[in-house]
Design an enzyme around this catalytic site. Sequence first.
Site, mmCIF file in Angstrom:
data_model
loop_
_atom_site.group_PDB
_atom_site.id
_atom_site.type_symbol
_atom_site.label_atom_id
_atom_site.label_comp_id
_atom_site.label_asym_id
_atom_site.label_seq_id
_atom_site.Cartn_x
_atom_site.Cartn_y
_atom_site.Cartn_z
ATOM 1 N N SER A 1 44.256 47.853 42.095
ATOM 2 C CA SER A 1 45.659 48.030 42.457
ATOM 3 C C SER A 1 46.380 49.007 41.532
ATOM 4 C CB SER A 1 46.333 46.658 42.495
ATOM 5 O OG SER A 1 47.624 46.727 43.032
ATOM 6 N N ASP B 1 51.392 52.428 45.015
ATOM 7 C CA ASP B 1 50.498 52.219 43.880
ATOM 8 C C ASP B 1 49.079 52.589 44.292
ATOM 9 O OD1 ASP B 1 50.088 50.051 45.550
ATOM 10 O OD2 ASP B 1 49.737 48.636 43.929
ATOM 11 N N ASP C 1 49.587 49.008 48.539
ATOM 12 C CA ASP C 1 50.237 47.813 49.099
ATOM 13 C C ASP C 1 51.583 47.560 48.434
ATOM 14 O OD1 ASP C 1 49.420 46.896 46.610
ATOM 15 O OD2 ASP C 1 48.393 45.117 47.365
ATOM 16 N N ASP D 1 46.423 51.161 45.407
ATOM 17 C CA ASP D 1 45.825 50.724 46.673
ATOM 18 C C ASP D 1 46.845 50.658 47.797
ATOM 19 O OD1 ASP D 1 47.161 48.453 45.761
ATOM 20 O OD2 ASP D 1 45.650 47.065 46.527
#
Length: 444
Positions: A102, A241, A245, A243
């Site tokens: 992430s 960010d 999400d 990833d």
Amino acid sequence: MSRNYFGTDGIRGTVGEPPITPDFVLRLAHAVGRVLKRTEERPTVLIGKDTRISGYMLESALESGFNSAGVDVVLLGPLPTPGVAYLTRAQRASLGVVISASHNPYPDNGIKFFSAQGTKLPDEWEREVEAALDEKPQWADSATLGKTRRLDDAAGRYIEFCKSTFEHDLTLKGMKIAVDSAHGAAYHIAPKVFHELGAEVFCIGCSPDGLNINDKVGATHPEALVSAVRANRADFGIALDGDADRLQMVDADGRLFNGDELLYLMVMDRIAQGQRVPGAVGTLMTNMAVELALRRQDVEFVRAKVGDRYVLEELEKRGWLLGGEGSGHLLCLDKHTTGDGLVSALQVLKACARSGKTMAQMLEKVTLFPQTLINVRLQPGQDWKKNARLSSECEALQKELDGSGRVLIRASGTEPVLRLMVEASDGQVAQRGAERLAEAVRAG
């Protein structure tokens, strides 16, 4: 039974140190495959990843582990976490797997899973996998090994899905948008989504090299986007960010809007369209000003534990649709099964396009309360719950705030630290209150 490997969002750590090593990840995939085969004869698993250099190694280990358990694998390549969730459901796969840490820096990586419905899996499933890890492997023979193929148009399919969440009678034509993909999984997707909906797009954080994910860009470093918006005179800035999400947004004046504000904006847009919004879910950290503003609109507000999975649990329990965190994890359950930075950004842009207002104009009745957060390191054996002075100070402070602020005390789940947060309409009151609590902890 407690979990040894799974945290609040999968398994995460530093690459090369347990558990983020290729041997463990192979065993993990084999164990997951065996769990899947208890209910399905020939499972199929989708694997996506962000842009970290370690993704290649971990992808190979996962592929081998699944194949060795007789599970077929579909490789998606670099793809946002919510994109993997969407394709898992759309492809009728048994499971979705994401290789990502992430918003963490590139030396870290992790593994997280999505159900066949594109939702995060319950704690019970994670415990079942950990139990399978303790069992002796049962390698499939040559005739029953899993096979692997690549889904070449995974990015294109996800782009079309994102666009489908934006009303067909609206357009982004005339808007100039700065997009910061954090050199992460959306680097080749986010610019196309907004461009294909009509916007003029320019990018930062869209040139990954395997080592620069989240490095001074993205939702955790929004100052880069603020500068880019001002320098290029953009109407909006969108920061994701690693990833994709998580979302932060910037307006033409360079003002940054966090997840709490964006959640309020999305709720108010639904109400403006005549939709009923019975309630919304935030977390223990959600700014009190947003809670009060929603209640003035007769929208019930509920706080969940910190973590988007807990926000999701509350939404599902109550049958509500909208929730999120100040960090930018936002949930619109009538659009997607999980938090999606791109879909959330489109909901905000839709509200602006439909109303003709800026984000600041739509949030003119919401002024965030100042929050002061102090982290105090606990000494070995120190039991803060038995600290009488801390308890007394906390009680006194709550009375002094008298509904115009709040106190939150919570222990870190990863280090011996007590997090003390005081929120008040007056910033100096919040600062002094947090310092009083910190002194009580240190004295105890």
